[in-house]
Design a protein around this motif. Structure first.
Motif, PDB file in Angstrom:
ATOM      1  N   GLY A 148       0.833  -1.053  -0.064  1.00  0.00           N
ATOM      2  CA  GLY A 148      -0.046  -0.070   0.114  1.00  0.00           C
ATOM      3  C   GLY A 148       0.775   1.211   0.099  1.00  0.00           C
ATOM      4  N   SER A 149       1.955   1.343  -0.968  1.00  0.00           N
ATOM      5  CA  SER A 149       2.764   2.523  -0.852  1.00  0.00           C
ATOM      6  C   SER A 149       2.724   3.464  -1.972  1.00  0.00           C
ATOM      7  N   SER A 150       1.571   3.459  -2.757  1.00  0.00           N
ATOM      8  CA  SER A 150       1.500   4.378  -3.683  1.00  0.00           C
ATOM      9  C   SER A 150       1.332   5.791  -3.094  1.00  0.00           C
ATOM     10  N   ARG A 151       0.684   6.061  -1.974  1.00  0.00           N
ATOM     11  CA  ARG A 151       0.325   7.431  -1.449  1.00  0.00           C
ATOM     12  C   ARG A 151       0.526   7.176  -0.190  1.00  0.00           C
ATOM     13  N   GLY A 152       0.540   8.499   0.542  1.00  0.00           N
ATOM     14  CA  GLY A 152       0.419   8.324   2.035  1.00  0.00           C
ATOM     15  C   GLY A 152       1.442   8.000   2.949  1.00  0.00           C
ATOM     16  N   ILE A 153       1.083   7.603   3.916  1.00  0.00           N
ATOM     17  CA  ILE A 153       2.177   6.803   4.812  1.00  0.00           C
ATOM     18  C   ILE A 153       3.014   5.872   4.141  1.00  0.00           C
ATOM     19  N   GLY A 154       2.513   4.950   3.372  1.00  0.00           N
ATOM     20  CA  GLY A 154       3.179   3.865   2.517  1.00  0.00           C
ATOM     21  C   GLY A 154       4.273   4.694   1.684  1.00  0.00           C
ATOM     22  N   THR A 205      -3.226  12.263   5.599  1.00  0.00           N
ATOM     23  CA  THR A 205      -3.034  11.744   4.422  1.00  0.00           C
ATOM     24  C   THR A 205      -4.570  11.784   3.791  1.00  0.00           C
ATOM     25  N   ASP A 206      -4.949  10.960   2.494  1.00  0.00           N
ATOM     26  CA  ASP A 206      -5.908  10.824   1.937  1.00  0.00           C
ATOM     27  C   ASP A 206      -7.071  10.268   3.235  1.00  0.00           C
ATOM     28  N   SER A 207      -6.807   9.372   3.802  1.00  0.00           N
ATOM     29  CA  SER A 207      -7.765   8.821   4.725  1.00  0.00           C
ATOM     30  C   SER A 207      -8.421   9.888   5.797  1.00  0.00           C
ATOM     31  N   PHE A 208      -7.689  10.956   5.882  1.00  0.00           N
ATOM     32  CA  PHE A 208      -7.980  11.950   6.733  1.00  0.00           C
ATOM     33  C   PHE A 208      -9.485  12.492   6.249  1.00  0.00           C
ATOM     34  N   LYS A 209      -9.442  12.595   4.716  1.00  0.00           N
ATOM     35  CA  LYS A 209     -10.730  13.063   4.281  1.00  0.00           C
ATOM     36  C   LYS A 209     -11.684  12.485   4.672  1.00  0.00           C
ATOM     37  N   PRO A 238       3.381  12.034   7.533  1.00  0.00           N
ATOM     38  CA  PRO A 238       3.848  10.849   7.491  1.00  0.00           C
ATOM     39  C   PRO A 238       5.348  10.361   7.413  1.00  0.00           C
ATOM     40  N   GLU A 239       6.401  11.517   6.970  1.00  0.00           N
ATOM     41  CA  GLU A 239       7.743  11.222   7.210  1.00  0.00           C
ATOM     42  C   GLU A 239       8.132  11.187   8.557  1.00  0.00           C
ATOM     43  N   GLU A 240       7.374  11.509   9.817  1.00  0.00           N
ATOM     44  CA  GLU A 240       7.773  11.095  10.871  1.00  0.00           C
ATOM     45  C   GLU A 240       7.393   9.700  11.278  1.00  0.00           C
ATOM     46  N   ILE A 241       6.394   9.022  10.698  1.00  0.00           N
ATOM     47  CA  ILE A 241       6.282   7.726  10.929  1.00  0.00           C
ATOM     48  C   ILE A 241       7.387   6.819  10.005  1.00  0.00           C
ATOM     49  N   ALA A 242       7.580   7.335   8.885  1.00  0.00           N
ATOM     50  CA  ALA A 242       8.673   6.812   8.338  1.00  0.00           C
ATOM     51  C   ALA A 242      10.081   6.747   8.787  1.00  0.00           C
ATOM     52  N   ASP A 243      10.259   7.692   9.554  1.00  0.00           N
ATOM     53  CA  ASP A 243      11.555   8.004  10.413  1.00  0.00           C
ATOM     54  C   ASP A 243      11.624   6.756  11.305  1.00  0.00           C
ATOM     55  N   VAL A 244      10.666   6.616  12.185  1.00  0.00           N
ATOM     56  CA  VAL A 244      10.516   5.680  13.177  1.00  0.00           C
ATOM     57  C   VAL A 244      10.650   4.206  12.669  1.00  0.00           C
ATOM     58  N   VAL A 245       9.883   4.056  11.443  1.00  0.00           N
ATOM     59  CA  VAL A 245       9.979   2.805  10.791  1.00  0.00           C
ATOM     60  C   VAL A 245      11.617   2.489  10.281  1.00  0.00           C
ATOM     61  N   LEU A 246      12.243   3.550   9.852  1.00  0.00           N
ATOM     62  CA  LEU A 246      13.604   3.252   9.639  1.00  0.00           C
ATOM     63  C   LEU A 246      14.542   3.039  10.771  1.00  0.00           C
ATOM     64  N   PHE A 247      14.226   3.667  11.930  1.00  0.00           N
ATOM     65  CA  PHE A 247      14.958   3.528  13.170  1.00  0.00           C
ATOM     66  C   PHE A 247      14.621   1.899  13.375  1.00  0.00           C
ATOM     67  N   LEU A 248      13.576   1.494  13.349  1.00  0.00           N
ATOM     68  CA  LEU A 248      13.132  -0.101  13.693  1.00  0.00           C
ATOM     69  C   LEU A 248      13.922  -1.035  13.083  1.00  0.00           C
ATOM     70  N   CYS A 249      14.335  -0.473  11.891  1.00  0.00           N
ATOM     71  CA  CYS A 249      14.976  -1.216  10.934  1.00  0.00           C
ATOM     72  C   CYS A 249      16.531  -1.079  11.035  1.00  0.00           C
ATOM     73  N   SER A 250      16.908  -0.274  11.984  1.00  0.00           N
ATOM     74  CA  SER A 250      18.411  -0.012  12.104  1.00  0.00           C
ATOM     75  C   SER A 250      18.780  -0.760  13.306  1.00  0.00           C
ATOM     76  N   PRO A 251      20.249  -0.834  13.313  1.00  0.00           N
ATOM     77  CA  PRO A 251      20.916  -1.560  14.549  1.00  0.00           C
ATOM     78  C   PRO A 251      20.490  -1.114  15.932  1.00  0.00           C
ATOM     79  N   SER A 252      20.348   0.062  15.948  1.00  0.00           N
ATOM     80  CA  SER A 252      20.009   0.884  17.061  1.00  0.00           C
ATOM     81  C   SER A 252      18.631   0.326  17.768  1.00  0.00           C
TER      82      SER A 252
END
Lengths: 265, 192
Positions: free
Chosen positions: A21-27, A204-208, A228-242
């Motif tokens: 589900g990554s064509s738009r929004g958080i994805g 995102t669109d679902s807010f409408k 959405p980028e704030e959520i993406a940053d945490v996803v990246l963190f969870l996929c990092s060694p930290s």
């Protein structure tokens, strides 16, 4: 296997990531953030020929402009055959699979007691069964893929813990967070870390849709809306060694929205 | 009551503006008979956005659900759609009565049993959507629910307020109107 094994090999070739589900929004923000951090990305959208395919193509062009590989994979996650095909295409075209982010969701907006049987089944088929199909199909590819730590990240929402009017998806998100704890225990032994990120209010669109069902949502201070980028940053963190000490958890990213039951108007 | 403060033309004009803003197109390119899907390229989320803008403009609540969803909820699952998501004969009969009342001739010819429900939004035009807005505005009560006086006036030509106490007019919402119509039609004609 312990966490040290999971975290090995982070300097190898680009990480291979699939975001449902990554064509738009958080994805889309998550796919873009992975590309920005040097990963190759498979962008999933449910239906060919619609606007979501156009949006996916635009995102792919942006990712390629970053010098990363972008692969488009169509497929409705509620259909087992479609899931099989999308994981096979993604892994083949990316050359492996290291990270899967399960973001796709679909649900009607109406109170639970008014859901028709058809709607109830669709709710569970996409948001529960569909995600399990994805995990089942992803695992063999992830276990074969060499050179990177392996992560599955689920995207939940505050609806898992709090009532929202006409939001039956919340109950599926609650089930999702339970699945995350469960899978975390069993897949850890297979070298795959499982966690979730729960977003607060995101424009995102679902807010409408949400603003049509939640009276007064427009009066919530702008500062409590998550990008959405704030959520993406945490996803990246969870996929990092930290994040090696975090296992089976759902990290809330809501700018503190859920901290307080009372707010001044 | 049939209100006379906001005209059909005003509703169509405001609806065109809302559609143009949502779809990022030139308002001049939108005709009253433009299909929002076929001619203007709207998708499901766009309808919600247009609805939202219209609601802000007229201080009303549009229907959140299509008539098909209401038929299934009121008269049982399977009454409006078969297991493949296609329109039943009963649903077509009900919709034809509704469209006939709204004088939607072209749409009447298109409606057939077995039609895919996904094809229905194509039939929504600026004019038909404006009709739904007028139906809501026409539920303006005789007297203000706050002060009891009958002194309605418009603000900016779109919001009806009480000239005596300044309270906003309170209308029925779009979903309740559809449900009332369905129940009345069913009681009279026993279609489902």
């Amino acid at each position: 296997m312990d966490m040290q094994d999971i975290e090995k090999g982070t300097d190898s070739p680009p990480r291979k990531v699939l975001v449902t589900g990554s064509s738009r929004g958080i994805g889309a923000a998550i796919a873009s953030a992975f590309a920005g951090s040097g990963s190759d990305v498979a962008i999933n959208f449910s239906k060919q020929g619609g606007r979501s395919e156009e949006q996916a193509k635009r995102l792919a062009a942006e990712i390629e402009a970053m010098g990363r590989k972008a692969v488009l994979v169509a497929g409705d996650i509620s259909q087992k055959d479609a899931v099989k095909k999308l994981f096979s295409e993604a892994s083949e075209n990316l050359g492996g699979l290291d990270v899967v982010v399960l973001n796709a969701a679909r649900a009607p907006f109406k109170p639970i007691e008014r859901l028709l049987e058809r709607e109830l089944r669709a709710l569970v088929e996409t948001n529960y069964i569909g995600n399990i199909f994805c995990v089942q199909e992803a695992l063999p590819y992830m276990e074969r893929s060499k050179g990177h730590d392996k992560h599955i990240i689920f995207i939940s929402s505050l609806g898992s813990r709090f009532y929202n009017p006409a939001y039956p998806l919340g109950s599926m998100k609650a089930a999702m967070e339970s699945v995350v704890r469960d899978l975390s225990e069993t897949l850890f032994k297979r070298g795959v870390a499982v966690n979730a990120v729960s977003g607060g209010l995101v424009k995102t669109d679902s807010f409408k849709v949400l603003r049509q069902f939640i009276d007064g949502i427009e009066r919530i201070p702008e500062g409590l809306f998550v990008m959405p980028e704030e959520i993406a940053d945490v996803v990246l963190f969870l996929c990092s060694p930290s994040s090696r000490g975090i296992r089976g958890q759902t990290i809330v990213v809501d700018r503190g929205l859920s901290n307080s039951l009372h707010r001044n108007a | 009551m049939r209100q006379a403060l906001i005209s059909d033309d005003k509703v169509i004009e405001e609806l065109k503006k809302a559609a143009a803003e949502t779809l990022a197109i030139d308002v001049a390119s939108i005709k009253a008979d433009s299909s929002l899907v076929k001619d203007l390229g709207a998708e499901s989320l766009d309808f919600l956005d247009i609805n939202y803008r219209v609601e802000q403009t007229f201080a009303i609540k549009m229907a959140r659900h299509f008539i098909i969803e209401h038929i299934e909820e009121m008269f049982g699952e399977g009454t409006a759609l078969d297991s493949d998501g296609r329109l039943t004969e009963k649903a077509v009969k009900l919709m034809k009565i509704r469209l006939d009342a709204a004088a939607e001739g072209a749409a009447l010819d298109t409606l057939k049993p077995g039609m895919d429900m996904d094809a229905l939004p194509v039939m929504i035009t600026i004019r038909s959507m404006a009709g739904s807005i007028m139906d809501i505005l026409d539920t303006l009560p005789e007297n203000c629910t706050e002060c009891g006086k009958s002194a309605w006036k418009t603000e900016n030509g779109t919001r009806i307020v009480c000239g005596a106490c300044g309270a906003d007019a309170v209308y029925k919402n779009g979903d309740d109107l559809i449900k009332e119509w369905l129940q009345k039609t069913q009681d009279e004609q026993k279609i489902v």
